[in-house]
Design a protein around this motif. Structure first.
Motif, PDB file in Angstrom:
ATOM      1  N   LEU A  73       0.836  -1.204   0.000  1.00 59.85           N
ATOM      2  CA  LEU A  73       0.000   0.000   0.000  1.00 59.85           C
ATOM      3  C   LEU A  73       0.870   1.253   0.000  1.00 59.85           C
ATOM      4  CD1 LEU A  73      -2.804  -0.943   2.604  1.00 59.85           C
ATOM      5  CD2 LEU A  73      -2.818  -1.257   0.126  1.00 59.85           C
TER       6      LEU A  73
ATOM      7  N   GLN B 234      -0.479   8.895   0.249  1.00 56.84           N
ATOM      8  CA  GLN B 234      -0.016  10.241  -0.106  1.00 56.84           C
ATOM      9  C   GLN B 234       0.174  11.091   1.144  1.00 56.84           C
ATOM     10  OE1 GLN B 234      -2.375  11.893  -3.331  1.00 56.84           O
ATOM     11  NE2 GLN B 234      -2.083  10.058  -4.572  1.00 56.84           N
TER      12      GLN B 234
ATOM     13  N   GLN C  18      -5.237   5.435  11.747  1.00 59.28           N
ATOM     14  CA  GLN C  18      -6.167   6.493  11.382  1.00 59.28           C
ATOM     15  C   GLN C  18      -6.129   6.810   9.893  1.00 59.28           C
ATOM     16  OE1 GLN C  18      -5.249  10.587  12.642  1.00 59.28           O
ATOM     17  NE2 GLN C  18      -7.272  10.682  13.569  1.00 59.28           N
ATOM     18  N   ARG C  19      -4.952   6.837   9.309  1.00 64.11           N
ATOM     19  CA  ARG C  19      -4.837   7.283   7.926  1.00 64.11           C
ATOM     20  C   ARG C  19      -4.808   6.127   6.928  1.00 64.11           C
ATOM     21  NH1 ARG C  19      -5.019  12.974   7.821  1.00 64.11           N
ATOM     22  NH2 ARG C  19      -5.449  12.428   5.656  1.00 64.11           N
ATOM     23  N   MET C  20      -4.149   5.022   7.269  1.00 64.70           N
ATOM     24  CA  MET C  20      -4.089   3.894   6.325  1.00 64.70           C
ATOM     25  C   MET C  20      -5.195   2.879   6.566  1.00 64.70           C
ATOM     26  SD  MET C  20      -0.020   3.207   5.670  1.00 64.70           S
ATOM     27  CE  MET C  20      -0.424   1.956   4.437  1.00 64.70           C
ATOM     28  N   LYS C  21      -5.912   2.994   7.683  1.00 68.53           N
ATOM     29  CA  LYS C  21      -7.047   2.115   7.988  1.00 68.53           C
ATOM     30  C   LYS C  21      -6.638   0.655   8.081  1.00 68.53           C
ATOM     31  CE  LYS C  21      -9.407   5.893   7.173  1.00 68.53           C
ATOM     32  NZ  LYS C  21      -9.751   6.770   8.288  1.00 68.53           N
TER      33      LYS C  21
ATOM     34  N   PHE D 252     -10.387   2.020   2.378  1.00 70.24           N
ATOM     35  CA  PHE D 252      -9.097   2.518   1.865  1.00 70.24           C
ATOM     36  C   PHE D 252      -9.295   3.630   0.826  1.00 70.24           C
ATOM     37  CE2 PHE D 252      -7.257  -2.046   2.461  1.00 70.24           C
ATOM     38  CZ  PHE D 252      -7.101  -1.821   3.824  1.00 70.24           C
TER      39      PHE D 252
ATOM     40  N   VAL E 190      -9.195  -1.462   9.580  1.00 67.89           N
ATOM     41  CA  VAL E 190      -9.958  -0.509  10.375  1.00 67.89           C
ATOM     42  C   VAL E 190     -11.192  -0.112   9.578  1.00 67.89           C
ATOM     43  CG1 VAL E 190      -9.947   1.863  11.248  1.00 67.89           C
ATOM     44  CG2 VAL E 190      -7.963   0.376  11.639  1.00 67.89           C
TER      45      VAL E 190
ATOM     46  N   LEU F  61     -10.909   6.314  16.803  1.00 70.29           N
ATOM     47  CA  LEU F  61     -10.094   5.263  17.415  1.00 70.29           C
ATOM     48  C   LEU F  61     -10.061   5.348  18.940  1.00 70.29           C
ATOM     49  CD1 LEU F  61      -7.068   5.261  14.955  1.00 70.29           C
ATOM     50  CD2 LEU F  61      -8.849   3.522  15.148  1.00 70.29           C
TER      51      LEU F  61
END
Lengths: 323, 323
Positions: A32, A35, A275-278, B52, B280, B315
């Motif tokens: 993955l 950005q 949080q950002r990449m899940k 995603f 997530v 979270l």
């Protein structure tokens, strides 16, 4: 003192053979990109998601290679190991796939979810105290009473060759990277990556990322000899174990640097990744991103592979939650 | 009463045009499989991971289609919406990519992380009470004072056509499935899926999954007319809003059934997905898996697409943690 010739070190041919052998039992995990993280770091990051691997961690590679390279006679006596979690889980998985017995010595403090999962794969779980000394003593008794084949979590040529298949997949998908960074505990993933990349892409610099509170590889790298702690304390619980002679060989021969991260930096990087990449990943896997954020100048403008080593976290005890 | 001709319904040609238009701004998200879940359900499940997606949810598709189909003149006045979170976030993202103003009316109870992220994309966040009535009143004032283009979270042909690109990607990767199941709130994803699959794969049965505690789509489907609640309470907070005339058209025309899940079933399915798939995702996304587990006979032996709609969960407040 033994010479290096006595170490029975794996070669790249062993990595290639391991890949053919374990392919039916492992995932070629997705890579993955983010950005957000590229913007934060100034680097181009490629996250190899071994948290999606069978049994939830890259260790399924080495364990499967060890289990499936046993003769039928050896296999019938089963396998055994000691492990802070993921290797034990992976060996349980691999033994289950081959249908042979598996005994795992586990610190009693390891996540309950991991112990239950080992049993789910059919392994027998034997608990010890959370120290290297206790673990080794209990384990000795187990092996002597059963005759099972010992598969060490990392100081085993079959395991190191198996872990090397991860960097092989990254090379096959991405070509030569400028750098690769992986967490370092016992050094199995780092050693396998060194083995593969020194053959396929010798220009790729290899970095190891380690918690400040368990900085034995860092100290080993700085002093030129293996430094070991008995029971360090860190949230990155997969990275507490020391190097052994085979992994030390690869670290001192091929690693460009060992980079550190504090406990808070690790927790922050873990939270940020969730949080950002899940993706669900262990604290250990956040150490490389924490180290990249702390050493921005080292990676800026570079194409960097980052190994997300595993996802077997206890969802009821997340490090940012007040307990 | 208006006839269906007045509804300005999108066609499959609009989905294809939307896909060409939004491709630079969205991800063709990965489709994951899980042998664990296949074994548990007896079905072959394909999880389309919109968690995603850009801005963390499938709604980036519809919002991008709406924003990038505006004329320059319309765009200069900006866009506005009301949203329980993900549509607001996605519209903020799309407006940010086009560089136009965006105003979002958000219930004050929505996760702080979502509001902060909207502001991060450059949008202005305006809070309202957590009820449909309050939301609509506050919003009316915002639009009248700014002249911004209203992009409804789901009852908008541009948005429905954009959401239809998700099922289009699934069809292109997997061919015709036996069934597709998605969560239903306002019905944008379900409507887009109906639009696409009724054209590309009319044999694919489409199921909507809904929380028992916000079962307005279920009641609408059973009674043959739109049923709406003002402020239902469910952990699946993305699914509280009612159907509107355009989404109701697609639901009553193409959906095979609406399936329910209890709060505990939703939490259990969410925990299980985090634990086993290592991703997530929001509580809303767990409703389809919960419905499949509850209605095993419906899906057994079938190839089933499951839309994991978003990953924007707080979270710090996970539903299985004691607070």
């Amino acid at each position: 003192m033994r010479g290096e010739d006595d170490l029975d070190l794996p070669t790249y041919a062993d990595v290639a053979a391991a890949h053919d052998r374990i392919r039916p039992y492992i995932h070629d995990t997705p890579i993955l990109t983010s950005q957000t993280f590229n913007a934060m770091t100034g680097a181009e990051l490629f996250f190899k998601c071994e948290n999606f691997q069978k049994a939830g961690a890259f260790k399924a590679r080495g364990a499967s290679n060890a289990v499936f390279s046993l003769s039928d006679e050896q296999a019938s006596k089963g396998v055994a190991t000691h492990s802070s979690g993921n290797h034990g889980l992976s060996l349980s998985y691999a033994a289950g796939r081959r249908g042979i017995p598996c005994k795992v010595v586990v610190p009693r403090t390891a996540p309950e979810a991991k112990k239950a999962a080992m049993r789910g794969y059919g392994a027998e779980v034997i608990e010890c105290e959370p120290s290297t000394t206790s673990r080794e003593a209990v384990f000795k008794e187990v092996v002597e009473s059963t005759g099972a084949e010992f598969v060490h979590p990392y100081n085993d040529p079959r395991v190191i060759a198996g872990q090397g298949t991860c960097a092989k997949e990254m090379f096959e998908e991405l070509g030569p990277l400028d750098a690769l960074i992986a967490p370092i505990g016992g050094g199995g993933m780092v050693s396998g990556s060194c083995l593969t990349l020194s053959h396929l892409a010798p220009s790729t610099k290899i970095y190891a990322a380690e918690p400040e509170q368990a900085d034995d590889a860092y100290q080993s790298f700085r002093t030129g000899q293996i430094v070991a702690y008995d029971a360090p304390t860190t949230i990155a619980d997969g990275l507490k174990v020391p190097l052994k002679e085979r992994t030390w060989h690869f670290v001192r021969s091929y690693v460009t640097d060992v980079l550190l991260a504090s406990e808070q930096e690790i927790i922050d990087a873990m939270y940020l990744t969730w949080q950002r990449m899940k993706i669900v990943m262990e604290p250990s896997c956040a150490v490389p991103l924490a180290a990249i954020l702390r050493n921005r100048a080292v990676f800026e403008g570079k194409r960097v592979g980052v190994v997300i080593t595993g996802g077997n976290v206890d969802l009821d005890k997340l490090p940012w939650m007040k307990s």
